[in-house]
Enzyme design. Structure first.
Site, short mmCIF file in Angstrom:
data_model
loop_
_atom_site.label_atom_id
_atom_site.label_comp_id
_atom_site.label_asym_id
_atom_site.label_seq_id
_atom_site.Cartn_x
_atom_site.Cartn_y
_atom_site.Cartn_z
N TYR A 56 -2.55 -1.37 -1.71
CA TYR A 56 -3.48 -2.25 -1.00
C TYR A 56 -4.81 -2.23 -1.75
CZ TYR A 56 -0.02 -1.02 2.60
OH TYR A 56 1.14 -0.77 3.29
N CYS B 118 -9.54 2.00 8.29
CA CYS B 118 -10.60 1.43 9.13
C CYS B 118 -10.19 1.40 10.60
CB CYS B 118 -10.96 0.02 8.66
SG CYS B 118 -9.58 -1.15 8.75
N GLU C 152 -1.50 -5.14 -4.84
CA GLU C 152 -2.23 -5.93 -3.85
C GLU C 152 -1.40 -7.15 -3.47
OE1 GLU C 152 -4.48 -7.88 -1.27
OE2 GLU C 152 -4.91 -5.82 -1.91
N ASP D 40 -5.48 2.05 0.96
CA ASP D 40 -6.53 1.53 1.84
C ASP D 40 -5.96 0.29 2.53
OD1 ASP D 40 -8.85 0.82 3.11
OD2 ASP D 40 -9.93 0.21 1.29
N GLN E 160 -15.54 -3.97 0.95
CA GLN E 160 -16.16 -3.21 2.04
C GLN E 160 -17.50 -3.86 2.42
OE1 GLN E 160 -15.06 -0.68 3.79
NE2 GLN E 160 -13.17 -0.22 2.63
#
Length: 455
Positions: free
Chosen positions: A317, A411, A341, A384, A284
């Protein structure tokens, strides 16, 4: 609305579809993507650097008779909004840039609007996407994070730059191959500006990535050399860079990161844990984002009784393990955490970051493939995903895993709303939602939703 160019006798029809043409328009509502909606003779124009209610002169930047809509920048404000403020960054100021003969750089497209109005506009975008894509009427405040008196500056721990034809650090104009030189990055932490990369000759480099951890640990500069760049030239560039900074070269197409000096990774800190993040690995970018998001996710799941000792949870993720570490704390050694991931390098980071947690299983691979190959039930899930969202197939797999709750970090309000629509079709509902201004002075925002079975 009257078109304007250097020929006052030009007929409107001769100007239609010509980039560089000036028009006067009344600005309507904000649209997803940082644009504002205007119309000219029935044609929709997406205008950047405007505010609803203004009358402005715009310059077409992307247009054509066959185009469904046109794009434009504001070049003059004829009737301004009370929320308009002087832009904090000269290269990103549309009015000043066009008066000097060219477009502004991208990346600070709302810098001409007061922060309070920026957040209300982002809330409008979120509400519109939820209504249009999920059929959900919901108004959600976009919350400030960190120091609310910083004018939305000095928050970026990461930045990506292009290089001009003269070897100077630069940034692209919006939707353009044009690279404009810069001499500061006001959105970034002071440590990034202190590197003064704009003073260097970067000829031979196509792209520069910089990571400056908020905890003050050693920064990392990533250089993407052009194919023709010789080792000697690369060494010459390396000699210009500060000696207390790690430097690596990388190939964006292959995902390879090669050490030039120091480390190929940075050390990040969040929620009481240390994280190694290699090269371009995801983290982030707002200095206060990791702690903020971990706090909301764990509050959602723990407060509802979905995250407790002995529980089985999954972090999808998962990146370098930002959420995985806190989930492992919550479920303890009697529980289990599956961390998935897709990026190999980032997954390796997660293994290093969580090697001392026996309840954590790290799996590298596409989320949909891993869930298909390893079907199991979970008490709760965290995801995410990238900007494109999870998608219909993954949403179905998550619901089939039988969790009692899902914490969805997003996002992008459009992909979030679309995926929420898939959940609703499967008999789930949005229990709670919070939105955060993790990208001040840009159109981006972050949402965290708690999704539960409707029954």
């Amino acid at each position: 609305m009257t078109p304007h160019n250097n020929s006052p006798l030009a007929e409107p029809s001769s100007l239609q579809g010509t980039p560089g043409t000036d028009l006067v328009v009344d600005v309507g509502p904000i649209a997803h993507g940082g644009h504002f909606v205007a119309r000219h003779e029935g044609r929709v124009i997406f205008v950047r650097h405007a505010i609803p209610g203004e009358k402005v002169r715009i310059r077409l930047t992307d247009s054509g008779e066959s185009s469904r809509f046109w794009r434009a920048d504001v070049v003059e404000v004829l009737e301004g909004s009370p929320d308009r403020i002087p832009h904090f960054w000269k290269p990103a100021d549309s009015l000043g840039s066009w008066s000097r003969g060219g477009p502004p750089v991208g990346g600070a497209e709302l810098g001409h609007i007061s922060l309070q109005r920026q957040r209300s506009l982002k809330a409008e975008v979120l509400a519109e996407q939820l209504q249009r894509l999920a059929g959900l009427q919901r108004t959600t405040e976009v919350e400030a994070v960190g120091d609310n008196h910083d004018d939305g500056l000095g928050w970026r721990t990461r930045a990506s730059f292009a290089v001009t034809s003269k070897g100077r650090l630069g940034m692209h104009a919006h939707r353009s191959d044009v690279v404009l030189p810069i001499k500061e990055m006001p959105l970034a932490l002071p440590g990034l500006n202190e590197l003064k990369l704009w003073d260097l000759d970067l000829s031979g480099i196509a792209r520069v990535e910089v990571a400056v951890p908020a905890n003050g640990s050693r920064p990392l500069i990533l250089l993407a050399p052009e194919e023709s760049t010789s080792p000697k030239r690369l060494h010459s560039i390396l000699s210009q860079l500060p000696h207390d900074v790690s430097v690596a070269s990388f190939d964006p197409s292959k995902g390879e990161v090669l050490q030039l000096r120091g480390r190929t990774w940075v050390q990040e800190t969040a929620a009481g844990h240390e994280y190694r993040v290699t090269g371009e690995g995801f983290w982030q970018i707002h200095k206060d984002a990791p702690d903020t998001l971990v706090g909301v996710v764990t509050d959602y799941l723990s407060g509802g009784g979905y995250l407790q000792p002995g529980a089985a949870v999954a972090d999808l993720y998962a990146g370098a393990g930002l959420f995985t570490a806190s989930l492992a704390d919550a479920v303890g050694v009697t529980g289990s955490v599956l961390s998935v991931e897709g990026a190999p390098g980032t997954s390796r980071d997660a293994r290093k970051n969580l090697h001392g947690e026996p309840q954590v299983e790290i799996v590298q691979g596409r989320v949909e493939r891993v869930l298909h190959q390893r079907p199991r039930n979970f008490d709760s899930l965290v995801l995410d995903p990238p900007r494109a969202g999870a998608g219909k197939a993954v949403v179905k797999q998550m619901m089939a895993a039988g969790p009692r709750a899902i914490a969805y970090v997003s996002c992008d309000p459009a992909s979030f709303a679309r995926d929420l629509g898939y959940f609703q079709q499967g008999g789930w509902r949005l229990e709670s939602l919070r939105a955060f201004d993790l990208y001040p002075n840009t159109h981006h925002l972050e949402t965290v939703g708690l999704i539960v079975p409707a029954s």
